[in-house]
Write an enzyme that holds these catalytic residues in place. Sequence first.
Site, PDB file in Angstrom:
ATOM      1  N   GLU A 133      -9.956 -16.884  34.887  1.00  0.00           N
ATOM      2  CA  GLU A 133     -11.214 -16.204  34.604  1.00  0.00           C
ATOM      3  C   GLU A 133     -12.351 -16.812  35.417  1.00  0.00           C
ATOM      4  O   GLU A 133     -12.472 -18.038  35.507  1.00  0.00           O
ATOM      5  CB  GLU A 133     -11.527 -16.313  33.110  1.00  0.00           C
ATOM      6  CG  GLU A 133     -12.827 -15.668  32.693  1.00  0.00           C
ATOM      7  CD  GLU A 133     -13.088 -15.851  31.202  1.00  0.00           C
ATOM      8  OE1 GLU A 133     -14.074 -16.534  30.860  1.00  0.00           O
ATOM      9  OE2 GLU A 133     -12.297 -15.317  30.400  1.00  0.00           O
ATOM     10  N   ASP A 185     -15.098 -11.743  34.418  1.00  0.00           N
ATOM     11  CA  ASP A 185     -15.496 -11.576  33.027  1.00  0.00           C
ATOM     12  C   ASP A 185     -16.990 -11.317  32.885  1.00  0.00           C
ATOM     13  O   ASP A 185     -17.813 -12.135  33.298  1.00  0.00           O
ATOM     14  CB  ASP A 185     -15.108 -12.823  32.231  1.00  0.00           C
ATOM     15  CG  ASP A 185     -15.343 -12.643  30.746  1.00  0.00           C
ATOM     16  OD1 ASP A 185     -14.862 -11.639  30.194  1.00  0.00           O
ATOM     17  OD2 ASP A 185     -16.011 -13.500  30.140  1.00  0.00           O
ATOM     18  N   LYS A 194      -8.858 -19.422  30.830  1.00  0.00           N
ATOM     19  CA  LYS A 194     -10.129 -18.807  30.461  1.00  0.00           C
ATOM     20  C   LYS A 194     -11.227 -19.862  30.418  1.00  0.00           C
ATOM     21  O   LYS A 194     -11.004 -21.028  30.741  1.00  0.00           O
ATOM     22  CB  LYS A 194      -9.981 -18.082  29.129  1.00  0.00           C
ATOM     23  CG  LYS A 194      -8.884 -16.999  29.171  1.00  0.00           C
ATOM     24  CD  LYS A 194      -8.911 -16.108  27.961  1.00  0.00           C
ATOM     25  CE  LYS A 194     -10.073 -15.147  28.035  1.00  0.00           C
ATOM     26  NZ  LYS A 194     -10.100 -14.186  26.916  1.00  0.00           N
ATOM     27  N   LYS A 204      -5.471  -9.007  21.753  1.00  0.00           N
ATOM     28  CA  LYS A 204      -6.274  -8.692  20.560  1.00  0.00           C
ATOM     29  C   LYS A 204      -5.552  -7.609  19.756  1.00  0.00           C
ATOM     30  O   LYS A 204      -5.994  -6.469  19.657  1.00  0.00           O
ATOM     31  CB  LYS A 204      -7.678  -8.257  20.968  1.00  0.00           C
ATOM     32  CG  LYS A 204      -8.463  -9.373  21.657  1.00  0.00           C
ATOM     33  CD  LYS A 204      -9.817  -8.895  22.131  1.00  0.00           C
ATOM     34  CE  LYS A 204     -10.576 -10.006  22.861  1.00  0.00           C
ATOM     35  NZ  LYS A 204     -11.893  -9.550  23.371  1.00  0.00           N
ATOM     36  N   ARG A 230       6.687   5.005   4.071  1.00  0.00           N
ATOM     37  CA  ARG A 230       5.400   4.351   4.293  1.00  0.00           C
ATOM     38  C   ARG A 230       5.376   3.552   5.591  1.00  0.00           C
ATOM     39  O   ARG A 230       4.376   3.578   6.326  1.00  0.00           O
ATOM     40  CB  ARG A 230       5.066   3.459   3.090  1.00  0.00           C
ATOM     41  CG  ARG A 230       3.730   2.715   3.198  1.00  0.00           C
ATOM     42  CD  ARG A 230       2.579   3.573   3.697  1.00  0.00           C
ATOM     43  NE  ARG A 230       2.427   4.806   2.933  1.00  0.00           N
ATOM     44  CZ  ARG A 230       1.700   5.835   3.349  1.00  0.00           C
ATOM     45  NH1 ARG A 230       1.096   5.797   4.529  1.00  0.00           N
ATOM     46  NH2 ARG A 230       1.582   6.913   2.596  1.00  0.00           N
TER      47      ARG A 230
END
Length: 285
Positions: A202, A224, A169, A137, A102
């Site tokens: 950013e 961005d 950021k 992410k 698995r």
Amino acid sequence: MISPEAFKQALLQIIDAALAEDIGSGDYSSLACVPMGAIGKAKLLVKDQGIIAGVEFAKMIIERVDAGLKVEVLIPDGSSVTYGDVVFTVEGSSQSILKAERLVLNSMQRMSAIATKTNQYVQLLEGTSCKILDTRKTTPNFRAAEKWAVKIGGGENHRFALYDMIMLKDNHIDFCGGVSKAIAKTKAYLNDNQLDLKIIVEARNLSEVQQILDAGGVFRILLDNFDYETTRKAVQIIGNQCATESSGNINEKTIREYALCGVNYISSGSLTHSVYNMDLSLKAI
């Protein structure tokens, strides 16, 4: 960036935690009906198409379960596969094969999906000098494997985590009180703590691009959610002063146009957060 040894340790931590989660006090299904000394053989069967990834990771899993299992790789990582292909065979203790099954499948199905999507983006960028980057992410506690899959698919890794690169950021900038102040404080912090880390900042508009350039000492500017026209203007302003990166809702339909604006990199969280697992199975033979 993260060292090869630290990366390997992150992979082993994934394996150990996942095996503990799945096996716990014992694989009672196998213990109940498969004789302890039984020897078996199984094949990793493709029931889909795309780029296979996770073969070497599967070997790590299998060895962790039982070093006595023998794996024969027929199709290596990064290869194109289609329905009916056999990627590898594994032979040895039947109980051990069932223990590993698995985790091998879960890992390879996701890694292959990521490699396949990354490769699609790489092909869309063909003929440009732009490279595709992943992001943070990722699936919690599975990041090392997912970033490995991006590399297998032909992409490049962004920073691995919060500790191996500085990335200022919008929230950092706003909490600090502005772009220039955030960069100045960051450079002072790195100097005071004797840290050698690259700085990415950013920018939300052309004014912030200029402020970043005026501050100096920045490795890459992240543009961005810029549109095409503003991206081209930003690239022209920045020139060779530092590298450029575009991000923000860039997809298969827009990625090439952004690359043609002249940016060095395009980062996409969708490489890891929006993929459909490749259909694979492990079948006894």
